[in-house]
Design an enzyme around this catalytic site. Sequence first.
Site, PDB file in Angstrom:
ATOM      1  CG  ASN A  31      -0.109   4.058   6.593  1.00  0.00           C
ATOM      2  OD1 ASN A  31      -1.015   3.344   6.216  1.00  0.00           O
ATOM      3  ND2 ASN A  31       0.322   5.094   5.883  1.00  0.00           N
ATOM      4  CE1 TYR A  99      -1.626  -3.863   0.203  1.00  0.00           C
ATOM      5  CE2 TYR A  99      -3.836  -4.595  -0.378  1.00  0.00           C
ATOM      6  CZ  TYR A  99      -2.989  -3.638   0.145  1.00  0.00           C
ATOM      7  OH  TYR A  99      -3.518  -2.456   0.622  1.00  0.00           O
TER       8      TYR A  99
END
Length: 114
Positions: A31, A99
């Site tokens: 994560n 991103y």
Amino acid sequence: MFAPTCRKHPIASRCRGGEKAFGKLNVLFNNAGIMHAKDDDAVSTDEGIWDLTLDINAKGVFLGCKYGIPALRRAGGGSVINTASFVARLGAATPQIAYTASKGAVLAMTASWR
């Protein structure tokens, strides 16, 4: 167990530590993610922002799998959970090129490990 991303030694150490503490590793949850405030479009984003974002978001997942999957195999199997983002498929409403690319990399890596 938490491990800092983008450096192999902390991740490898945490995987070994998890096996030692719990007897085996059953779940690997990657994560990792940052979205830097200076992540913009391809023209405006500094190369350092690109590198930092890809190191954490994509390389962190790669290293987690590199050192976690062998532990899962030693345990006889387990689950790998890699967190990506909807922007990997749809693109972002605002410019965030690093991103978006990094989360696309997570999806591509995850698909290649099936």
